[in-house]
Design a protein around this motif. Structure first.
Motif, PDB file in Angstrom:
ATOM      1  N   ILE A 170      40.498  53.694  27.545  1.00  0.00           N
ATOM      2  CA  ILE A 170      39.215  53.278  26.965  1.00  0.00           C
ATOM      3  C   ILE A 170      38.155  53.287  28.057  1.00  0.00           C
ATOM      4  O   ILE A 170      38.478  53.161  29.245  1.00  0.00           O
ATOM      5  CB  ILE A 170      39.292  51.864  26.322  1.00  0.00           C
ATOM      6  N   PRO A 171      36.878  53.458  27.676  1.00  0.00           N
ATOM      7  CA  PRO A 171      35.818  53.470  28.695  1.00  0.00           C
ATOM      8  C   PRO A 171      35.770  52.135  29.454  1.00  0.00           C
ATOM      9  O   PRO A 171      36.043  51.079  28.879  1.00  0.00           O
ATOM     10  CB  PRO A 171      34.536  53.668  27.868  1.00  0.00           C
ATOM     11  N   VAL A 172      35.408  52.217  30.737  1.00  0.00           N
ATOM     12  CA  VAL A 172      35.314  50.999  31.558  1.00  0.00           C
ATOM     13  C   VAL A 172      34.342  50.010  30.939  1.00  0.00           C
ATOM     14  O   VAL A 172      34.604  48.801  30.894  1.00  0.00           O
ATOM     15  CB  VAL A 172      34.878  51.352  33.006  1.00  0.00           C
ATOM     16  N   SER A 173      33.220  50.506  30.410  1.00  0.00           N
ATOM     17  CA  SER A 173      32.211  49.615  29.827  1.00  0.00           C
ATOM     18  C   SER A 173      32.808  48.816  28.667  1.00  0.00           C
ATOM     19  O   SER A 173      32.522  47.619  28.508  1.00  0.00           O
ATOM     20  CB  SER A 173      31.000  50.417  29.349  1.00  0.00           C
ATOM     21  N   ARG A 174      33.650  49.473  27.855  1.00  0.00           N
ATOM     22  CA  ARG A 174      34.274  48.778  26.725  1.00  0.00           C
ATOM     23  C   ARG A 174      35.300  47.756  27.236  1.00  0.00           C
ATOM     24  O   ARG A 174      35.422  46.655  26.707  1.00  0.00           O
ATOM     25  CB  ARG A 174      34.951  49.786  25.793  1.00  0.00           C
ATOM     26  N   ALA A 175      36.041  48.145  28.269  1.00  0.00           N
ATOM     27  CA  ALA A 175      37.039  47.237  28.858  1.00  0.00           C
ATOM     28  C   ALA A 175      36.358  45.989  29.416  1.00  0.00           C
ATOM     29  O   ALA A 175      36.850  44.862  29.263  1.00  0.00           O
ATOM     30  CB  ALA A 175      37.817  47.952  29.960  1.00  0.00           C
ATOM     31  N   VAL A 176      35.183  46.195  30.059  1.00  0.00           N
ATOM     32  CA  VAL A 176      34.431  45.070  30.615  1.00  0.00           C
ATOM     33  C   VAL A 176      33.991  44.126  29.498  1.00  0.00           C
ATOM     34  O   VAL A 176      34.167  42.896  29.591  1.00  0.00           O
ATOM     35  CB  VAL A 176      33.204  45.570  31.423  1.00  0.00           C
ATOM     36  N   GLN A 177      33.442  44.685  28.425  1.00  0.00           N
ATOM     37  CA  GLN A 177      32.973  43.856  27.304  1.00  0.00           C
ATOM     38  C   GLN A 177      34.128  43.113  26.635  1.00  0.00           C
ATOM     39  O   GLN A 177      33.978  41.978  26.177  1.00  0.00           O
ATOM     40  CB  GLN A 177      32.241  44.731  26.273  1.00  0.00           C
ATOM     41  N   LEU A 178      35.300  43.761  26.610  1.00  0.00           N
ATOM     42  CA  LEU A 178      36.487  43.153  25.984  1.00  0.00           C
ATOM     43  C   LEU A 178      36.922  41.909  26.759  1.00  0.00           C
ATOM     44  O   LEU A 178      37.187  40.857  26.181  1.00  0.00           O
ATOM     45  CB  LEU A 178      37.604  44.206  25.952  1.00  0.00           C
ATOM     46  N   ILE A 179      36.998  42.067  28.086  1.00  0.00           N
ATOM     47  CA  ILE A 179      37.403  40.923  28.913  1.00  0.00           C
ATOM     48  C   ILE A 179      36.345  39.824  28.842  1.00  0.00           C
ATOM     49  O   ILE A 179      36.666  38.630  28.779  1.00  0.00           O
ATOM     50  CB  ILE A 179      37.666  41.374  30.369  1.00  0.00           C
ATOM     51  N   LYS A 180      35.068  40.213  28.809  1.00  0.00           N
ATOM     52  CA  LYS A 180      33.983  39.231  28.715  1.00  0.00           C
ATOM     53  C   LYS A 180      34.056  38.468  27.386  1.00  0.00           C
ATOM     54  O   LYS A 180      33.830  37.261  27.331  1.00  0.00           O
ATOM     55  CB  LYS A 180      32.644  39.946  28.843  1.00  0.00           C
ATOM     56  N   ALA A 181      34.422  39.172  26.307  1.00  0.00           N
ATOM     57  CA  ALA A 181      34.539  38.525  25.001  1.00  0.00           C
ATOM     58  C   ALA A 181      35.712  37.551  24.974  1.00  0.00           C
ATOM     59  O   ALA A 181      35.647  36.485  24.347  1.00  0.00           O
ATOM     60  CB  ALA A 181      34.713  39.578  23.912  1.00  0.00           C
ATOM     61  N   LEU A 182      36.803  37.893  25.691  1.00  0.00           N
ATOM     62  CA  LEU A 182      37.978  37.028  25.724  1.00  0.00           C
ATOM     63  C   LEU A 182      37.777  35.841  26.663  1.00  0.00           C
ATOM     64  O   LEU A 182      38.429  34.815  26.519  1.00  0.00           O
ATOM     65  CB  LEU A 182      39.211  37.823  26.173  1.00  0.00           C
ATOM     66  N   ASN A 183      36.868  35.988  27.641  1.00  0.00           N
ATOM     67  CA  ASN A 183      36.582  34.912  28.590  1.00  0.00           C
ATOM     68  C   ASN A 183      35.082  34.722  28.749  1.00  0.00           C
ATOM     69  O   ASN A 183      34.494  35.143  29.739  1.00  0.00           O
ATOM     70  CB  ASN A 183      37.214  35.216  29.960  1.00  0.00           C
ATOM     71  N   PRO A 184      34.447  34.088  27.757  1.00  0.00           N
ATOM     72  CA  PRO A 184      32.995  33.883  27.837  1.00  0.00           C
ATOM     73  C   PRO A 184      32.645  33.122  29.110  1.00  0.00           C
ATOM     74  O   PRO A 184      33.356  32.234  29.528  1.00  0.00           O
ATOM     75  CB  PRO A 184      32.679  33.025  26.598  1.00  0.00           C
ATOM     76  N   GLY A 185      31.555  33.504  29.724  1.00  0.00           N
ATOM     77  CA  GLY A 185      31.134  32.829  30.949  1.00  0.00           C
ATOM     78  C   GLY A 185      31.417  33.655  32.181  1.00  0.00           C
ATOM     79  O   GLY A 185      30.772  33.466  33.218  1.00  0.00           O
ATOM     80  N   MET A 186      32.368  34.577  32.106  1.00  0.00           N
ATOM     81  CA  MET A 186      32.678  35.414  33.268  1.00  0.00           C
ATOM     82  C   MET A 186      31.569  36.459  33.448  1.00  0.00           C
ATOM     83  O   MET A 186      31.109  37.058  32.481  1.00  0.00           O
ATOM     84  CB  MET A 186      34.030  36.102  33.075  1.00  0.00           C
ATOM     85  N   LYS A 187      31.143  36.664  34.692  1.00  0.00           N
ATOM     86  CA  LYS A 187      30.047  37.595  34.959  1.00  0.00           C
ATOM     87  C   LYS A 187      30.511  39.038  34.794  1.00  0.00           C
ATOM     88  O   LYS A 187      31.612  39.400  35.212  1.00  0.00           O
ATOM     89  CB  LYS A 187      29.527  37.391  36.386  1.00  0.00           C
ATOM     90  N   THR A 188      29.627  39.854  34.233  1.00  0.00           N
ATOM     91  CA  THR A 188      29.915  41.287  34.051  1.00  0.00           C
ATOM     92  C   THR A 188      30.183  41.945  35.402  1.00  0.00           C
ATOM     93  O   THR A 188      31.109  42.752  35.543  1.00  0.00           O
ATOM     94  CB  THR A 188      28.719  41.976  33.354  1.00  0.00           C
TER      95      THR A 188
END
Length: 1002
Positions: A170-188
């Protein structure tokens, strides 16, 4: 200065986020300091054998086969200074508690005491050893092999859902958003940097990531080691909590009562992200983290989110949330009046609002609090707003404090407006002359009271003269409207008051204060005084006992000094400690003082009313607001606070520092009576990113828990401009024990999304009877002489004879309580636990030792008996024998307490009641004995002291008996659940054990 480092600065920048990582670290080995019984320390290299069945150390004078401990012989792994060697005087100050750990091993329960360079190294060894001890009887899987874990399977399934093209990437950008959605508050930026690191390390650069790399990134970013460490500690099933594990954690560590497996399933269903975990009843690390971060696990006791105090006491027995200049949005001098200030104050549960009425330009009164004539609000608009919002946040009475600065004709218009707009809500019933106290908040629900001046009873005209209040004149001077000069002779100013406005005043009639003696003799319960901050402060310092006594019957309001032109706030605690009910705060000004006020009034469903401590309400009681030590009859408590870590901390708002890194530290402050005020800070977490690890223990003694407030402040040590990061303020009575997250707030009291502190809270009674903290030679030389609370002579023979009958029962009550407390502390220490541990933890610890041994001695709890003995069959090791002896002492002292408490309690209450019989006769007896001046004051103080001591000591004894019965229930409960109990059918019902003694009358 003691320091520890974060997990991300482990050797080779390794992050410990699984037991496999711990075991890998142990297989490589590291240097630890080995502590001998003579208190000398030696550096040794410790390593786990490749077959994971032994740990060794070198160099050693011993044979290489002897310089090792077999994992199967380990009984327990303790964190901190939990053995006699580590507690000894010679060592206790040389290293922090979190850098020490001990391994209890062998049939003789020997201890290997070790000190690491940091808390992280301790965590890795302890986590790994506990895992190996739990699964030592099975061949452990090599780290990184075997079936995918529950967690890995779930993360992979999340990846598969995001892999829309089913290409395995999967694209890195999507992977980043996925982890951010699972852990709100973590910086992009943090997530992007991690993917770049992993791509570079695996030599797979590009704009896409595969599943294995996504799983690795998620585990490294989203595993909080301190929570993983906690999970492993309670897990009996590798890397997740089963139903029984979770139940044990909730009962033993979180202090929850009556937890069922159904409740645990409900928690798992709500927080476990993996479908497999929810179906099987497992809570893995991500679900456990979510649960600990949730409102269900808040540090604030949910019972206090709704009205939980007795609301049927007289109005004068409550602190009342009060606003000064509520419509002001800026400072007092340059501020602008805005109607939204009232909405804000009422929405926060404010129950007393000040309205200063001035003549309006169009013939109608206005309200304004700044020198700018343009910034005024029509009185009619303010009253309409109050009618609309008065009871949105609280149903309890609202007090409108009218300060009249307008002419009599405009006063009439104001009175008509109040009657017409507020209607039935206005409380106009005349006070009951036969009553002695004000009605209760419960009786006045939904009513609005007017506080103001009233025409004298003989005045029959449409208006008359009354004495003016000082409040509001500073503003009048600035407005140039101070034409009413003080009369000659220096008396109070006089103002005209209309009958219509006077008739609206019922239960809160404003009268000038003369002195305490005049008030005691002549003030009626519906009359109240307002004090300036300076005047109230003088009384609080010079005659605190009289101010406390005055506030038992009468309402008092304290308003800020007119010199506070910046609308800063006074410290409300300075006046709460003297019982002042209404401390008027500038709600528009954030900061420490407003934090204390806002935090304080959260504790009773944020209804704006908080019941004052009993010692400040009872008609006869001794209380000194400036006490520097514990109070007679009030049990002092110890707050054990461990600040573990911080999450998603923002940069200070006004910071001029470049970059995103903060170097935070935490200040924990206790605000209350002078004896309780204290502040401790943690070390600074250096270059720790947004998630610093502090891992530091702080301790506070609280002498009057009902008046104490705990405030957490997070500050930046490396700041330019502004150091403030966040704060949270909570009343001591609202603290929940166990592992909790503190929801941090901004300076203005607004929630900071996802910013938290992770802490552990434990509250214990202060230990007495010579149990000092220090051990070793100095600790053994002599024990502190037990202090007994005694009565004081009043100088009146008949009264002193009554109180003298209580001398022996007072000594007996102290002995009964402290004998049990000392026995409990000894038993807990031998179990390797702190005084904050509960009885269930002690029994489970002993059971764990016995279960982790092939040749375990037979020790059982005979649950058929009410006071279950711990019996050993055959020879037992020395340590276990000491534990059994300490347990027997604890059981015997508890039995003596339980069986003797009622008789001693009866004698104390009998003496207290006999003393109270003299109370109404005191004026006659004083006159007969010829007591005057200082002697009279001393006699009254001694009488109040004696009544307070007798009631307090009876209360303490009642509490101690209930606690001893609760300990018995915990012993039965733990004995059945851990398998060392026998004949368990006779387990007593907790309701029967905890039957209260008769209540003590106020």
């Amino acid at each position: 200065k003691k320091k520890t480092v974060s997990f991300s600065t482990m050797p080779n920048d390794r992050k410990i986020n699984s037991t496999a990582a711990c075991i890998s670290f142990m297989l490589e080995g590291c240097e630890l300091k080995k502590v001998r019984s003579n208190s000398r320390m030696y550096s040794r290299f410790f390593v786990l054998d490749a077959d994971m069945r032994s740990m060794r150390w070198e160099p050693s004078k011993k044979d290489s086969e002897k310089a090792k401990i077999e994992i199967k012989s380990v009984k327990e792994v303790r964190v901190g200074k939990k053995t006699p060697v580590l507690r000894s005087n010679g060592l206790s100050d040389q290293f922090p508690d979190e850098c020490a750990f001990s391994i209890i091993y062998g049939d003789n329960y020997e201890s290997l005491d070790l000190v690491a360079s940091s808390a992280d190294v301790v965590s890795a060894w302890v986590m790994g050893l506990r895992y190996l001890v739990s699964y030592g009887k099975h061949t452990p899987e090599a780290p990184g092999t075997g079936h995918p874990s529950l967690r890995t399977s779930w993360i992979s399934s999340v990846f598969d859902l995001a892999d829309l093209e089913k290409s395995g990437r999967i694209p890195v950008s999507r992977a980043v958003q996925l982890i951010k959605a699972l852990n709100p508050g973590m910086k992009t930026s943090t997530i992007e940097l991690k993917f770049k690191e992993l791509q570079k390390a695996s030599e797979r650069p590009g704009t896409e990531v595969a599943c294995d790399l996504f799983v690795e990134a998620y585990c490294e970013l989203c595993t909080r080691p301190e929570i993983f460490f906690l999970l492993v500690q309670f897990s009996s099933n590798k890397e997740y909590l089963g139903l029984k594990d979770l139940l044990m954690f909730l009962e033993v560590e979180q202090g929850m009562e009556g937890v069922t497996e159904e409740k645990c399933l409900e928690i798992i269903g709500k927080y476990e992200p993996s479908k497999e975990g929810r179906e099987k009843g497992y809570l893995a690390i991500d679900g456990f983290t979510r649960y600990l971060l949730s409102a269900d696990c808040s540090i604030f006791d949910p019972q206090h989110r709704k009205v939980c105090q007795d609301m049927a006491q007289p109005l004068s027995h409550y602190y009342i949330s009060s606003a000064h200049s509520a419509c002001l949005l800026e400072d007092n001098f340059w501020g602008r009046s805005d109607i939204s200030g009232y909405i804000s104050a009422l929405g926060l549960g404010c129950r007393s609002i000040e309205l200063v009425l001035w003549d309006g330009p169009e013939g109608e009164p206005v309200v304004y609090t700044s020198p700018s004539a343009a910034s005024c609000v029509p009185f009619r608009a303010v009253v309409g707003l109050i009618d609309q919002h008065a009871f949105t946040a609280s149903a309890y009475p609202l007090i409108l404090c009218l300060v009249v600065r307008c002419s009599a004709p405009q006063q009439r218009l104001a009175a008509q407006c109040l009657r017409k707009t507020l209607g039935e809500k206005l409380y106009l019933e005349p006070p009951n002359p036969t009553a002695s106290y004000l009605p209760s908040p419960e009786q006045l629900k939904g009513r609005i009271l007017i506080k103001g001046k009233k025409l004298p009873p003989g005045c029959e005209d449409s208006e008359g003269e009354v004495s003016d209040e000082e409040e509001g004149w500073e503003l009048a001077r600035r407005l140039g409207q101070e034409e009413r000069e003080a009369p000659e002779g220096g008396g109070p100013r006089r103002v005209r008051l209309s009958r219509e406005l006077s008739e609206l005043v019922s239960l809160c009639q404003a009268v000038p204060f003369q002195d305490f003696e005049s008030s005691r003799r002549g003030q009626r319960y519906w009359e109240m005084c307002s004090f300036s901050e300076v005047e109230a402060g003088r009384f609080a310092n010079e005659c605190p006992a009289e101010l406390v006594s005055y506030n038992k019957r009468f309402l008092s309001r304290v308003y800020p000094s007119p010199m506070r032109i910046d609308a800063s706030n006074m410290n409300p605690q300075d006046f709460w400690k003297c019982g002042c009910q209404m401390v008027a705060m500038n709600y528009q000004t954030p900061g420490l003082m407003m934090d204390l006020n806002a935090g304080w009034f959260r504790q009773n469903g944020a209804c704006g009313y908080v019941l004052r401590p009993a010692i400040m309400r009872e008609e006869v009681s001794y209380f000194s607001a400036n006490a520097k030590d514990s109070l007679p009859g009030v049990p002092a408590q110890l707050l054990h606070l461990k600040v573990i870590s911080g999450q998603n901390l923002p940069k200070p708002k006004g910071s001029g520092a470049k970059g995103e890194v903060v170097e935070p530290y935490v200040c924990a402050e206790i605000h209350g009576i002078p004896a309780d005020c204290a502040e401790h800070r943690t070390k600074t977490a250096l270059q720790s990113g947004d998630n610093p690890v502090f891992d530091e223990s702080l301790e506070f003694q609280i002498n009057l828990p009902e008046l104490a407030v705990l405030r957490f402040v997070v500050l930046d040590d490396d700041y330019i401009g502004d150091e403030f990061i966040a704060q949270y303020t909570i009343p001591f009575e609202c603290l929940q024990p166990g592992y909790r997250h503190v929801p941090l707030q901004s300076l203005a009291g607004e929630p900071l999304p996802h910013a938290t502190l992770f802490v552990h809270v434990a509250i214990t009674d202060r230990r007495g009877g010579g149990k000092g903290h220090r051990r070793g030679l100095a600790g053994r030389r002599g024990r502190r002489v037990r202090e007994y609370t005694s009565t004081k002579a009043t100088g009146i023979k008949a009264i002193d004879e009554v109180f003298r009958t209580a001398t022996q029962p007072l000594r007996e009550a102290t002995d009964l309580r402290e004998n049990v407390q000392n026995a409990l502390v000894s038993f807990k220490e031998l179990c390797g636990l702190t005084p904050a541990a509960n009885m269930k933890q002690c029994i489970l610890t002993v059971a764990t030792w016995l279960l982790h041994s092939d040749s375990a001695p037979s020790v059982t709890l005979n649950l058929a008996e009410k006071y279950p003995p711990m019996e050993a069959q055959g020879p037992i090791p020395d340590l276990l024998r000491k534990v059994l002896t300490a347990y027997e002492t604890m059981i015997q002292t508890s039995r003596t307490l339980i069986e003797s408490a009622d008789a001693v309690y009866g004698k104390l209450i009998q003496a207290q009641r006999a003393g109270m019989d003299f109370h109404k006769e005191l004026p006659r007896i004083e006159a007969k004995e010829g007591l005057r001046g200082r002697k009279l004051q001393k006699a009254l103080e001694s009488f109040a002291w004696n009544i307070t001591v007798l009631k307090g000591q009876a209360d303490l004894l009642k509490h101690a008996k209930a606690e001893a019965l609760d300990n018995l229930w915990q012993i039965h409960n733990a004995g059945q659940s851990c398998g060392i109990g026998r004949n368990g059918s006779a387990s007593p019902e907790p309701s029967r054990l905890r039957a209260p003694l008769e209540p003590i009358p106020e």
